[in-house]
Design a protein around this motif. Structure first.
Motif, PDB file in Angstrom:
ATOM      1  N   GLY A   1      56.853  70.571 -39.159  1.00  0.00           N
ATOM      2  CA  GLY A   1      57.278  71.939 -38.695  1.00  0.00           C
ATOM      3  C   GLY A   1      55.957  72.366 -38.172  1.00  0.00           C
ATOM      4  O   GLY A   1      54.916  71.555 -37.659  1.00  0.00           O
TER       5      GLY A   1
ATOM      6  N   CYS B   1      64.701  69.956 -32.850  1.00  0.00           N
ATOM      7  CA  CYS B   1      64.555  70.915 -34.374  1.00  0.00           C
ATOM      8  C   CYS B   1      65.986  71.126 -34.814  1.00  0.00           C
ATOM      9  O   CYS B   1      66.835  71.664 -34.112  1.00  0.00           O
ATOM     10  CB  CYS B   1      63.699  71.933 -34.439  1.00  0.00           C
TER      11      CYS B   1
ATOM     12  N   TYR C   1      67.033  76.589 -36.022  1.00  0.00           N
ATOM     13  CA  TYR C   1      66.761  75.732 -34.838  1.00  0.00           C
ATOM     14  C   TYR C   1      68.157  74.893 -35.052  1.00  0.00           C
ATOM     15  O   TYR C   1      68.289  74.376 -36.052  1.00  0.00           O
ATOM     16  CB  TYR C   1      65.460  74.773 -34.845  1.00  0.00           C
TER      17      TYR C   1
ATOM     18  N   CYS D   1      60.883  72.190 -38.990  1.00  0.00           N
ATOM     19  CA  CYS D   1      61.716  71.603 -37.799  1.00  0.00           C
ATOM     20  C   CYS D   1      62.664  70.522 -38.245  1.00  0.00           C
ATOM     21  O   CYS D   1      63.904  70.618 -38.051  1.00  0.00           O
ATOM     22  CB  CYS D   1      60.667  71.072 -36.949  1.00  0.00           C
ATOM     23  N   LYS D   2      62.253  69.500 -38.901  1.00  0.00           N
ATOM     24  CA  LYS D   2      62.972  68.283 -39.331  1.00  0.00           C
ATOM     25  C   LYS D   2      62.389  67.864 -40.787  1.00  0.00           C
ATOM     26  O   LYS D   2      61.163  67.572 -40.630  1.00  0.00           O
ATOM     27  CB  LYS D   2      62.847  67.300 -38.352  1.00  0.00           C
TER      28      LYS D   2
ATOM     29  N   SER E   1      60.251  79.065 -30.424  1.00  0.00           N
ATOM     30  CA  SER E   1      59.809  79.339 -31.850  1.00  0.00           C
ATOM     31  C   SER E   1      60.080  80.606 -32.376  1.00  0.00           C
ATOM     32  O   SER E   1      59.830  80.706 -33.534  1.00  0.00           O
ATOM     33  CB  SER E   1      58.451  78.986 -31.595  1.00  0.00           C
TER      34      SER E   1
END
Length: 158
Positions: free
Chosen positions: A147, A122, A117, A142-143, A103
């Motif tokens: 997140g 991700c 990422y 993330c997507k 992260s």
């Protein structure tokens, strides 16, 4: 498990502080430093200086990634990851505890903290501006709209 020892803990935090300052004083962007600490709660410390961010006021914020591996037994160490922010005078301003090594931000580009990422979990990039102020919380994508939120812990280091 050994009982908590306040003196041992204080010594531990002083060692970590000195290691981070050593890396800041080296001023080598994207270079990874590894410290092995014997007879300590933390057995290994990885620190990477990400670079500087210049604020609108002309102040400099230095960013570093810090990963500490700790545990009583070498084979059962736990990793903790933080993004530390320092002033131009190497005074700790505060940090974001991100927990996982995966992260951590990748670097500083164009005065922005870059989280990128690119794996099966991700696959997004988030740019965080510190130009106006240090956000009390940041959302790292993330997507799509998923997140993580990380809170900033301000330090009053003397």
């Amino acid at each position: 498990m050994a009982p908590f020892d306040r003196n041992r803990w204080h010594g531990h935090t002083e060692i970590l502080k000195k290691c981070r300052l050593l890396v800041l004083n080296q001023n080598e962007k994207k270079k990874k430093f590894v410290f092995e600490i014997k007879d300590s709660i933390v057995t290994k410390l990885n620190i990477e200086y990400l670079g500087n961010i210049i604020t609108l006021k002309g102040d400099t914020i230095k960013a570093i990634n810090s990963i500490s591996f700790s545990g009583e037994l070498k084979d059962s160490n736990k990793a903790n990851a933080n993004v530390f922010l320092y002033s131009n005078m190497n005074k700790k301003v505060g940090y974001y505890y991100v927990g996982s090594i995966n992260s951590l931000p990748n670097g500083v580009e164009n005065n922005l903290l870059v989280f990128e990422y690119n794996d099966e979990i991700c696959n997004k990039k988030t740019l965080i501006s510190l130009k106006d102020s240090i956000p009390s919380k940041i959302f790292i994508l993330c997507k799509e709209d998923q997140g993580d939120i990380y809170l900033f812990k301000k330090c009053d280091e003397k």
